[in-house]
Design a protein around this motif. Structure first.
Motif, PDB file in Angstrom:
ATOM      1  N   TRP A 154     -68.065  -1.504  49.764  1.00  0.00           N
ATOM      2  CA  TRP A 154     -67.651  -2.595  48.866  1.00  0.00           C
ATOM      3  C   TRP A 154     -66.568  -3.478  49.478  1.00  0.00           C
ATOM      4  CZ3 TRP A 154     -70.510  -3.506  44.644  1.00  0.00           C
ATOM      5  CH2 TRP A 154     -71.381  -2.479  44.237  1.00  0.00           C
ATOM      6  N   ALA A 158     -66.655  -7.512  49.768  1.00  0.00           N
ATOM      7  CA  ALA A 158     -65.641  -8.382  49.164  1.00  0.00           C
ATOM      8  C   ALA A 158     -65.017  -9.304  50.202  1.00  0.00           C
ATOM      9  CB  ALA A 158     -64.570  -7.542  48.481  1.00  0.00           C
ATOM     10  N   PRO A 168     -59.260  -8.870  50.002  1.00  0.00           N
ATOM     11  CA  PRO A 168     -60.465  -8.650  49.203  1.00  0.00           C
ATOM     12  C   PRO A 168     -60.100  -8.096  47.832  1.00  0.00           C
ATOM     13  CG  PRO A 168     -60.206  -6.916  50.843  1.00  0.00           C
ATOM     14  CD  PRO A 168     -59.127  -7.922  51.124  1.00  0.00           C
ATOM     15  N   LYS A 169     -60.850  -8.502  46.825  1.00  0.00           N
ATOM     16  CA  LYS A 169     -60.535  -8.123  45.447  1.00  0.00           C
ATOM     17  C   LYS A 169     -61.641  -7.231  44.889  1.00  0.00           C
ATOM     18  CE  LYS A 169     -58.300 -12.588  45.140  1.00  0.00           C
ATOM     19  NZ  LYS A 169     -58.494 -12.794  46.605  1.00  0.00           N
ATOM     20  N   VAL A 170     -61.302  -5.990  44.610  1.00  0.00           N
ATOM     21  CA  VAL A 170     -62.273  -5.042  44.072  1.00  0.00           C
ATOM     22  C   VAL A 170     -61.647  -4.267  42.928  1.00  0.00           C
ATOM     23  CG1 VAL A 170     -63.570  -4.766  46.229  1.00  0.00           C
ATOM     24  CG2 VAL A 170     -61.609  -3.273  45.763  1.00  0.00           C
ATOM     25  N   MET A 187     -66.294  -7.075  42.258  1.00  0.00           N
ATOM     26  CA  MET A 187     -65.578  -7.779  43.326  1.00  0.00           C
ATOM     27  C   MET A 187     -65.426  -9.241  42.913  1.00  0.00           C
ATOM     28  SD  MET A 187     -68.504  -8.272  46.284  1.00  0.00           S
ATOM     29  CE  MET A 187     -69.432  -6.773  45.985  1.00  0.00           C
ATOM     30  N   SER A 203     -67.630 -13.940  41.158  1.00  0.00           N
ATOM     31  CA  SER A 203     -67.353 -12.551  40.823  1.00  0.00           C
ATOM     32  C   SER A 203     -68.664 -11.853  40.503  1.00  0.00           C
ATOM     33  CB  SER A 203     -66.398 -12.460  39.631  1.00  0.00           C
ATOM     34  OG  SER A 203     -66.013 -11.119  39.419  1.00  0.00           O
ATOM     35  N   LEU A 281     -59.788  -7.752  38.066  1.00  0.00           N
ATOM     36  CA  LEU A 281     -60.204  -8.744  39.063  1.00  0.00           C
ATOM     37  C   LEU A 281     -59.530 -10.088  38.819  1.00  0.00           C
ATOM     38  CD1 LEU A 281     -64.019  -7.925  39.228  1.00  0.00           C
ATOM     39  CD2 LEU A 281     -62.310  -7.436  40.998  1.00  0.00           C
TER      40      LEU A 281
END
Length: 418
Positions: A154, A158, A168-170, A187, A203, A281
């Motif tokens: 993941w 991301a 990165p946003k998870v 993500m 997203s 997120l």
């Protein structure tokens, strides 16, 4: 893509579990830059349902129009998805007929690679607006990474969708549905051109829960209101805002019940977990605002209605004067008063109270008698600033997230196409 990670980046990154029925792969296709990972392919098992919400911009990107059409084609039974293709570096927006041809060609290449109908392909693009997207760059690349796609990576996924993001946003959550445990992974990307009117720039949420497309659609529509729609970086709504949710249904094999109705009481715990992922997120998006050094929470209470509180909170959060004062660590409540007054919502100057990080600086329409400049100045050095406004008119309350406005924001956006 920035090289320096935002000082507001989360300290802890969750371990992202696999989602049964989802495989991921990334590649460098040279969409805009050489040698940079810029394509994400997510492949889903047959039977995966999908829901989506998109920008309300009157100038949407070609991928937004593509996804809307595929969801509409699903009708009341809902749409199904076999693959998601996301590219960074080029938004494929304001590209006219060429843009529509690019989405069609991308979908054809992806469908051939995965072995499915083009109607089961969903697309998203982010990056520069107005530049044609050369979809031939996906030819060969998607087929190759489809062969190597695997569950679990993941973080690479991301990173592949980042543009000016610095991290990165998870987010993930595990919850019981019936007697089975199901997983929700999400993500997001977004750092500038952010005042979503539905979601964020891009997203994507995945779950193994057996949910119908109609249920996913309902979850998204309600879930974004106090999450992504309550975030603003600069007051600008993107042409590309896309939030897609996919449900593989694989958890049915473990006893998870199939949910076909949004009001099903068995969905209660799942809904909370789903919304928690969206909230996580969306906060990360605010934390990664271009050039940001402070996360800002604006709370408005005592408004005539919740809707009124939202408008006032957004007026404060989008004010360049408020945001630059925060950047300068100046508790300039006069600028907050200005933003309240210009919002066009019910307000009474002589009932107004304002606090910064729990320290009341103004009340009853004037400076608080106990105001201490040194105390407030020290509080303004914190990485998170809460601005609370009490209107004293009713029970309406709302909260939005934003960030400060720094010189770096100007530098990033002044050089964006260079």
């Amino acid at each position: 893509m920035s090289t320096a990670v935002s000082p507001l980046a989360p300290n802890d990154v969750p371990d992202m579990p696999e989602i049964a029925g989802v495989r991921l792969a990334t590649a460098a296709a040279g969409i805009r830059y050489k040698g940079r990972t810029d394509v994400l392919l997510a492949v889903m098992d047959k039977g995966t349902t999908v829901g989506g919400v998109f920008t309300k911009s009157k100038c949407p990107s070609a991928p937004v129009e593509w996804c809307r059409a595929k969801l509409k084609r699903g009708g009341s039974r809902g749409a199904f998805a076999r693959a998601l293709v996301v590219n960074s570096g080029n938004a494929n927006a304001f590209t006219g007929k060429t843009g529509r041809q690019s989405t069609a060609l991308t979908a054809q290449i992806a469908a051939k690679a995965v072995g499915c109908s083009v109607n089961d392909i969903f697309l998203a693009s982010t990056g520069v607006i107005g530049e044609p997207l050369d979809a031939t760059k996906f030819d060969g690349v998607l087929a190759e990474i489809n062969e190597t796609a695997a569950p679990g990576d993941w973080m690479s996924a991301a990173r592949a969708i980042m543009t000016t993001d610095t991290f990165p946003k998870v987010a993930t959550a595990t919850v019981k549905l019936g007697k089975a445990r199901v997983t929700i992974n999400g993500m997001a990307k977004g750092a500038g051109m952010i005042m979503p009117d539905m979601a964020t720039m891009l997203s994507f949420v995945f779950t193994d829960a057996p949910l119908s497309g109609a249920v996913l659609q309902s979850l998204l529509r309600s879930g974004v209101e106090d999450t992504f729609n309550a975030v603003t970086i600069d007051g600008d709504t993107s042409t590309s805002d896309t939030l897609l949710a996919f449900a593989t249904g694989a958890a049915a094999a473990n006893g998870a019940p199939k949910i076909t109705r949004a009001g099903d009481p068995r969905l209660k715990a799942f809904t909370k977990a789903f919304n928690d992922v969206l909230a996580n997120l969306s906060e990360q998006v605010a934390r990664d605002g271009e050039g940001a050094r402070k996360l800002v929470e604006v709370v408005v209470e005592g408004a005539a209605t919740k809707a009124s509180a939202r408008k006032i909170a957004m007026s404060i959060a989008n004010s360049p004067l408020v945001k630059t004062a925060i950047a300068g660590e100046d508790a300039n409540w006069g600028r907050v008063v200005m933003a309240v007054g210009k919002a066009g919502e019910p307000a009474n100057r002589d009932k107004l109270s304002i606090s910064f990080n729990g320290i009341r600086v103004a009340r009853s329409g004037a400076r608080d008698p106990s105001y201490d400049e040194a105390e407030v100045s020290e509080a303004m050095k914190a990485p998170k600033i809460q601005i609370k406004v009490a209107l004293g008119l009713g029970k309406g309350r709302d909260r939005v997230l934003t960030c400060d406005l720094t010189k770096e924001y100007v530098a990033i956006n002044g050089d964006y196409r260079s």
